[in-house]
Scaffold this active site. Structure first.
Site, PDB file in Angstrom:
ATOM      1  N   GLU A  28      11.506  54.554 -87.368  1.00  0.00           N
ATOM      2  CA  GLU A  28      10.603  54.618 -88.825  1.00  0.00           C
ATOM      3  C   GLU A  28      10.411  53.017 -88.904  1.00  0.00           C
ATOM      4  OE1 GLU A  28       8.075  55.221 -90.311  1.00  0.00           O
ATOM      5  OE2 GLU A  28       8.256  56.507 -91.975  1.00  0.00           O
ATOM      6  N   ASP A  29       9.330  52.419 -89.395  1.00  0.00           N
ATOM      7  CA  ASP A  29       9.214  51.195 -89.811  1.00  0.00           C
ATOM      8  C   ASP A  29       9.777  50.707 -91.322  1.00  0.00           C
ATOM      9  OD1 ASP A  29       7.436  52.703 -91.172  1.00  0.00           O
ATOM     10  OD2 ASP A  29       5.552  51.441 -90.705  1.00  0.00           O
TER      11      ASP A  29
ATOM     12  N   ASP B 119      10.333  53.618 -97.784  1.00  0.00           N
ATOM     13  CA  ASP B 119      10.024  53.144 -99.266  1.00  0.00           C
ATOM     14  C   ASP B 119      10.523  54.037-100.419  1.00  0.00           C
ATOM     15  OD1 ASP B 119       8.811  51.288-101.314  1.00  0.00           O
ATOM     16  OD2 ASP B 119       6.912  51.871-100.846  1.00  0.00           O
TER      17      ASP B 119
ATOM     18  N   ARG C  72      -0.534  44.048 -88.297  1.00  0.00           N
ATOM     19  CA  ARG C  72       0.442  44.775 -87.356  1.00  0.00           C
ATOM     20  C   ARG C  72       0.959  43.986 -86.218  1.00  0.00           C
ATOM     21  NH1 ARG C  72       0.546  50.098 -88.873  1.00  0.00           N
ATOM     22  NH2 ARG C  72      -1.495  51.329 -89.608  1.00  0.00           N
TER      23      ARG C  72
HETATM   24  P1  IMP Z   1       7.257  56.205 -98.519  1.00  0.00           P
HETATM   25  O1  IMP Z   1       6.919  55.761 -99.774  1.00  0.00           O
HETATM   26  O2  IMP Z   1       8.781  55.748 -98.239  1.00  0.00           O
HETATM   27  O3  IMP Z   1       6.882  57.528 -98.350  1.00  0.00           O
HETATM   28  O4  IMP Z   1       6.594  55.398 -97.538  1.00  0.00           O
HETATM   29  C1  IMP Z   1       5.195  55.676 -97.226  1.00  0.00           C
HETATM   30  C2  IMP Z   1       4.395  54.667 -96.353  1.00  0.00           C
HETATM   31  O5  IMP Z   1       3.860  53.779 -96.818  1.00  0.00           O
HETATM   32  C3  IMP Z   1       5.304  54.147 -95.037  1.00  0.00           C
HETATM   33  O6  IMP Z   1       5.648  55.060 -93.967  1.00  0.00           O
HETATM   34  C4  IMP Z   1       4.484  53.048 -94.776  1.00  0.00           C
HETATM   35  O7  IMP Z   1       3.543  53.175 -93.737  1.00  0.00           O
HETATM   36  C5  IMP Z   1       3.972  52.627 -95.966  1.00  0.00           C
HETATM   37  N1  IMP Z   1       4.613  51.446 -96.646  1.00  0.00           N
HETATM   38  C6  IMP Z   1       5.249  51.620 -97.722  1.00  0.00           C
HETATM   39  N2  IMP Z   1       5.948  50.214 -97.992  1.00  0.00           N
HETATM   40  C7  IMP Z   1       5.160  49.619 -97.270  1.00  0.00           C
HETATM   41  C8  IMP Z   1       5.154  47.965 -97.000  1.00  0.00           C
HETATM   42  O8  IMP Z   1       5.633  47.269 -97.927  1.00  0.00           O
HETATM   43  N3  IMP Z   1       4.242  47.638 -95.946  1.00  0.00           N
HETATM   44  C9  IMP Z   1       3.617  48.347 -95.299  1.00  0.00           C
HETATM   45  N4  IMP Z   1       3.585  49.705 -95.409  1.00  0.00           N
HETATM   46  C10 IMP Z   1       4.380  50.155 -96.425  1.00  0.00           C
END
Ligand code: IMP
Length: 215
Positions: A137-138, A141, A203
């Site tokens: 995973e990248d 959050d 990206r």
């Molecule tokens: P989650 O909030 O952990 O569910 O993250 C949801 C998705 O939001 C992640 O998989 C990323 O694709 C995107 N995301 C969350 N924070 C960032 C950020 O700082 N930059 C780019 N994408 C983000």
């Protein structure tokens, strides 16, 4: 990692809305106007992690995986789109046999932040029952996205399931997530580059930046 842990997930739309929530907080404008404001603004990119730091960290993560998966044949599952660059660079350093799969997810329900209402847009092509799995995973959050995905994968009864994340933003966590292999802990800022996007942009950048909006 236990399959009983609660997990969920989200996507690009969520990421864009999340950026708005960081940078337009406090302005009395409608959600539609917020989007227009952000799209018309020039984002300023501030270097957070250089390509050298990223490469050194990927070297470390690969060493950890080489140590833990010696003699095994796991499936690495990349979460599209953000993990593609991380995945491509990481797997070149692995010295055990692997298979590679990708999944793509989509959120629904709207809102400024991850709703946790996720669906699988592109599911797994290969069976994973009884296999060792590493999810790539990248960013983690709120944790809603990865939690959803890990639940989805758990239902397919893998032998083991671990998470490798390039970045973690723990200050925003809504659900607990265990990251078995972590690259960087990042501050509560919206980050782009090295696969991470802002409205599909940036990206391709080889470094990671945090975004500031300028009028
Ligand atoms: P989650 O909030 O952990 O569910 O993250 C949801 C998705 O939001 C992640 O998989 C990323 O694709 C995107 N995301 C969350 N924070 C960032 C950020 O700082 N930059 C780019 N994408 C983000």
């Amino acid at each position: 990692m236990s399959c009983s842990r609660a997990r969920r997930l989200s996507t690009r739309k969520v990421a864009f809305d999340l950026l708005l929530s960081y940078h337009i907080k406090g302005l009395e404008i409608s959600p539609r106007a917020k989007g227009e404001t952000a799209l018309n603004s020039q984002p300023k990119l501030n270097l957070l992690l250089s390509r050298q730091e990223i490469q050194a960290t990927i070297d470390r993560l690969a060493s950890e995986l080489n140590r833990d998966y010696h003699g095994q044949n796991p499936i690495l599952i990349g979460v599209l789109k953000g993990s593609f660059m991380f995945m491509a660079n990481l797997i070149q350093l692995l010295n055990f046999p692997i298979e590679v799969e990708f999944v793509r997810l989509s959120s629904y329900g709207g809102g400024k932040e991850s709703s946790g209402k996720i669906k699988v847009v592109q599911g797994l092509q290969a069976p994973i029952k009884g296999r060792d799995i590493v999810v790539i995973e990248d960013i983690v959050d709120t944790g809603l996205t990865i939690s959803f995905l890990l639940d989805y994968l758990c239902r397919k009864k893998p032998a083991s399931l671990r998470l490798c994340a390039l970045t973690d933003k723990p200050s925003r966590r809504q659900v607990p997530v265990t990251i078995d292999y972590l690259g960087f802990t990042v501050p509560d800022k919206f980050i782009v580059g090295y696969g991470l996007d802002w409205d599909e942009k940036f990206r391709n950048l080889p470094d990671i930046y945090y975004v500031e909006l300028e009028d």
